[in-house]
Scaffold this motif. Structure first.
Motif, PDB file in Angstrom:
ATOM      1  N   PHE A 266       0.730  -1.268   0.142  1.00  0.00           N
ATOM      2  CA  PHE A 266       0.022   0.149  -0.001  1.00  0.00           C
ATOM      3  C   PHE A 266       0.835   1.236   0.021  1.00  0.00           C
ATOM      4  O   PHE A 266       0.419   2.312   0.207  1.00  0.00           O
ATOM      5  N   LYS A 267       2.278   1.183  -0.292  1.00  0.00           N
ATOM      6  CA  LYS A 267       3.005   2.433  -0.209  1.00  0.00           C
ATOM      7  C   LYS A 267       3.480   2.725  -1.723  1.00  0.00           C
ATOM      8  O   LYS A 267       3.866   3.643  -1.912  1.00  0.00           O
ATOM      9  N   GLU A 268       3.029   1.899  -2.711  1.00  0.00           N
ATOM     10  CA  GLU A 268       3.475   2.054  -4.179  1.00  0.00           C
ATOM     11  C   GLU A 268       2.505   1.386  -4.789  1.00  0.00           C
ATOM     12  O   GLU A 268       1.775   0.302  -4.790  1.00  0.00           O
ATOM     13  N   GLY A 269       2.653   1.981  -6.255  1.00  0.00           N
ATOM     14  CA  GLY A 269       1.805   1.115  -7.316  1.00  0.00           C
ATOM     15  C   GLY A 269       0.490   1.236  -7.279  1.00  0.00           C
ATOM     16  O   GLY A 269      -0.319   2.111  -6.596  1.00  0.00           O
ATOM     17  N   ARG A 270      -0.298   0.203  -7.720  1.00  0.00           N
ATOM     18  CA  ARG A 270      -1.958   0.099  -7.748  1.00  0.00           C
ATOM     19  C   ARG A 270      -2.797   0.349  -6.545  1.00  0.00           C
ATOM     20  O   ARG A 270      -3.729   0.806  -6.243  1.00  0.00           O
ATOM     21  N   ALA A 271      -1.929  -0.647  -5.478  1.00  0.00           N
ATOM     22  CA  ALA A 271      -2.753  -0.831  -4.294  1.00  0.00           C
ATOM     23  C   ALA A 271      -2.776   0.345  -3.375  1.00  0.00           C
ATOM     24  O   ALA A 271      -3.572   0.772  -2.902  1.00  0.00           O
ATOM     25  N   ALA A 272      -1.500   1.208  -3.689  1.00  0.00           N
ATOM     26  CA  ALA A 272      -1.416   2.486  -2.947  1.00  0.00           C
ATOM     27  C   ALA A 272      -2.527   3.406  -3.602  1.00  0.00           C
ATOM     28  O   ALA A 272      -3.054   4.240  -2.789  1.00  0.00           O
ATOM     29  N   GLU A 273      -2.560   3.583  -5.122  1.00  0.00           N
ATOM     30  CA  GLU A 273      -3.515   4.484  -5.619  1.00  0.00           C
ATOM     31  C   GLU A 273      -5.087   4.127  -5.226  1.00  0.00           C
ATOM     32  O   GLU A 273      -5.776   5.069  -4.942  1.00  0.00           O
ATOM     33  N   GLY A 274      -5.326   2.810  -5.082  1.00  0.00           N
ATOM     34  CA  GLY A 274      -6.692   2.340  -4.875  1.00  0.00           C
ATOM     35  C   GLY A 274      -6.900   2.804  -3.108  1.00  0.00           C
ATOM     36  O   GLY A 274      -7.950   3.299  -3.185  1.00  0.00           O
ATOM     37  N   LEU A 275      -5.838   2.545  -2.642  1.00  0.00           N
ATOM     38  CA  LEU A 275      -6.024   3.019  -1.061  1.00  0.00           C
ATOM     39  C   LEU A 275      -6.057   4.455  -0.927  1.00  0.00           C
ATOM     40  O   LEU A 275      -7.265   5.037  -0.173  1.00  0.00           O
ATOM     41  N   GLN A 276      -5.459   5.248  -1.665  1.00  0.00           N
ATOM     42  CA  GLN A 276      -5.482   6.672  -1.450  1.00  0.00           C
ATOM     43  C   GLN A 276      -7.143   7.077  -2.222  1.00  0.00           C
ATOM     44  O   GLN A 276      -7.508   8.099  -1.532  1.00  0.00           O
TER      45      GLN A 276
END
Length: 197
Positions: free
Chosen positions: A178-188
């Motif tokens: 959740f600090k980079e990539g798609r998962a981070a974008e989705g979390l944001q």
């Protein structure tokens, strides 16, 4: 009802990690996965489950009658913001976070929609994997063209956290998807959505 839910949760918990492991195997043709790496992948199943659940929660909010309430948003926001700042997301922590979200925040109707949607998508991914040609251009979990069901890329380059996550798992290094990539974008995006409540 509780027993059926427990069985469904167990089935849902296994399917994403198996699909991700299958994708990892397809990315490394002509090589067997080291049993130690396979074991580490299985240990990270709670992380994969949390990633999938948060991705579904973005869609859940748009479903009629299933949108998050202000009270749910207030409970979720501290949890989600904490995910952004952790240098590492350990499987045990991911399991606790997901259990907290499912057991104390989401409604039965929301959980049902997420379970049904995840099962449907996993069935579709398996069908695509069975129908797609195998090999370098291959299909499998990502399907033709190398795009994943979550939009990730096979090579794991910039923005391709799957490669980073699998590398970290292989090497036993700490990692927080959740600090980079798609998962981070989705979390944001999920945090922004809930912040408006």
């Amino acid at each position: 009802m509780v027993r059926v839910r427990t069985v469904l949760v167990a089935v849902f918990a296994l399917l994403p990690s198996l699909a991700l492991a299958q994708d990892f195997v397809q990315q490394t043709p002509n090589r067997q996965i080291d049993p130690e790496v396979r074991q580490r992948l299985e240990q990270y199943r709670p992380v994969f489950d949390l990633m999938g659940s948060l991705r579904l929660m973005l869609e859940l909010d748009g479903q009629k009658g299933l949108a998050f309430t202000k009270a749910q948003a207030q409970k979720l926001l501290p949890i989600l913001k904490d995910l952004q700042t952790r240098p590492e997301l350990k499987p045990a922590d991911a399991e606790k976070i997901l259990a907290t979200i499912e057991d104390t925040i989401l409604t039965p109707a929301q959980l049902k929609w997420m379970d049904e949607t995840q099962l449907k998508r996993q069935q579709e991914a398996r069908q695509r994997a069975q129908q797609a040609p195998q090999g370098p251009a291959g299909g499998g979990f990502f399907g033709p063209g190398g795009q994943g069901t979550n939009g990730g890329n096979r090579q794991g380059g910039v923005g391709g956290q799957r490669g980073g996550l699998f590398q970290a798992i292989q090497q036993g290094k700490p990692f927080n998807p959740f600090k980079e990539g798609r998962a981070a974008e989705g979390l944001q995006q999920l945090i922004a959505l809930l912040s408006k409540r």
